[in-house]
Design a protein around this motif. Sequence first.
Motif, PDB file in Angstrom:
ATOM      1  N   ARG A  17       0.902  -1.301  -0.028  1.00  0.00           N
ATOM      2  CA  ARG A  17      -0.164  -0.144  -0.062  1.00  0.00           C
ATOM      3  C   ARG A  17       1.086   1.192   0.040  1.00  0.00           C
ATOM      4  N   PRO A  18       1.001   1.791  -1.265  1.00  0.00           N
ATOM      5  CA  PRO A  18       2.150   2.688  -1.214  1.00  0.00           C
ATOM      6  C   PRO A  18       1.593   3.991  -0.492  1.00  0.00           C
ATOM      7  N   ALA A  19       2.612   4.812   0.184  1.00  0.00           N
ATOM      8  CA  ALA A  19       2.262   6.005   0.850  1.00  0.00           C
ATOM      9  C   ALA A  19       2.419   7.152  -0.173  1.00  0.00           C
ATOM     10  N   ARG A  20       1.937   8.361   0.065  1.00  0.00           N
ATOM     11  CA  ARG A  20       1.935   9.405  -0.532  1.00  0.00           C
ATOM     12  C   ARG A  20       3.402   9.938  -0.762  1.00  0.00           C
ATOM     13  N   GLU A  21       3.396  10.449  -1.954  1.00  0.00           N
ATOM     14  CA  GLU A  21       4.879  11.063  -2.335  1.00  0.00           C
ATOM     15  C   GLU A  21       5.335  12.443  -1.437  1.00  0.00           C
ATOM     16  N   HIS A 116       6.994   6.912   2.408  1.00  0.00           N
ATOM     17  CA  HIS A 116       7.512   6.938   0.896  1.00  0.00           C
ATOM     18  C   HIS A 116       8.769   5.976   0.681  1.00  0.00           C
ATOM     19  N   MET A 117       9.777   6.241   1.757  1.00  0.00           N
ATOM     20  CA  MET A 117      10.908   5.719   1.664  1.00  0.00           C
ATOM     21  C   MET A 117      10.670   4.083   1.938  1.00  0.00           C
ATOM     22  N   LEU A 118       9.824   3.637   2.771  1.00  0.00           N
ATOM     23  CA  LEU A 118       9.191   2.335   3.024  1.00  0.00           C
ATOM     24  C   LEU A 118       8.514   1.594   1.642  1.00  0.00           C
ATOM     25  N   THR A 119       7.763   2.420   0.920  1.00  0.00           N
ATOM     26  CA  THR A 119       7.110   1.836  -0.297  1.00  0.00           C
ATOM     27  C   THR A 119       8.370   1.707  -1.215  1.00  0.00           C
TER      28      THR A 119
END
Length: 184
Positions: A17-21, A116-119
């Motif tokens: 589940r991507p985080a926002r940029e 974001h970095m974890l994505t």
Amino acid sequence: MSLTTWYLETTDPGELRPAREPGGDVRFVRVGVPSPAFNRFLYERVGGDWQWTDRLSWTEQQWREWVDRPGLETWVLYLDGAPAGYTELEAQPDGAVEVVYFGLLPGFLGRGLGGHMLTLTLSRAWDLADRLPGREPTRRVWLHTCSLDGEHALANYRSRGLSVYRTTQEQVDTSTKGRLPAPS
């Protein structure tokens, strides 16, 4: 003190589940030339507030052996040209990839960079075989975090789609551990 450790995993890249940029010039760059000094710098600066101590006594040779291993990748998140965080990925048997270390440097917390970095980290773990000839495809990505880590670490991992598969508790003596001295 009581230390809780959570082991988390994902077995399907579709679970991400991507985080926002975040705003700014954000880049996620693989360190192409292994550098023991750079990895040590990142480890000490990121881990200094979280009592990362297991590598503090490593010699230059131990650092070199660590970073020169096939299957180990170091990735650095840059914000407007400055290193803001890093992660180490380790290829393991049976298609497993461990996120060995993950964190932001002091001064970069609270800016929306961690999710974001974890994505990006999880995406690079899933496509690790593309960069390692002969490597079987990734089937599992895992990591662990503990109650000494940042207050949002566990929530970030869960928010990106990782699930806890094991929890341990132990008593530890942290009286001799603590912040690293500030660089001179």
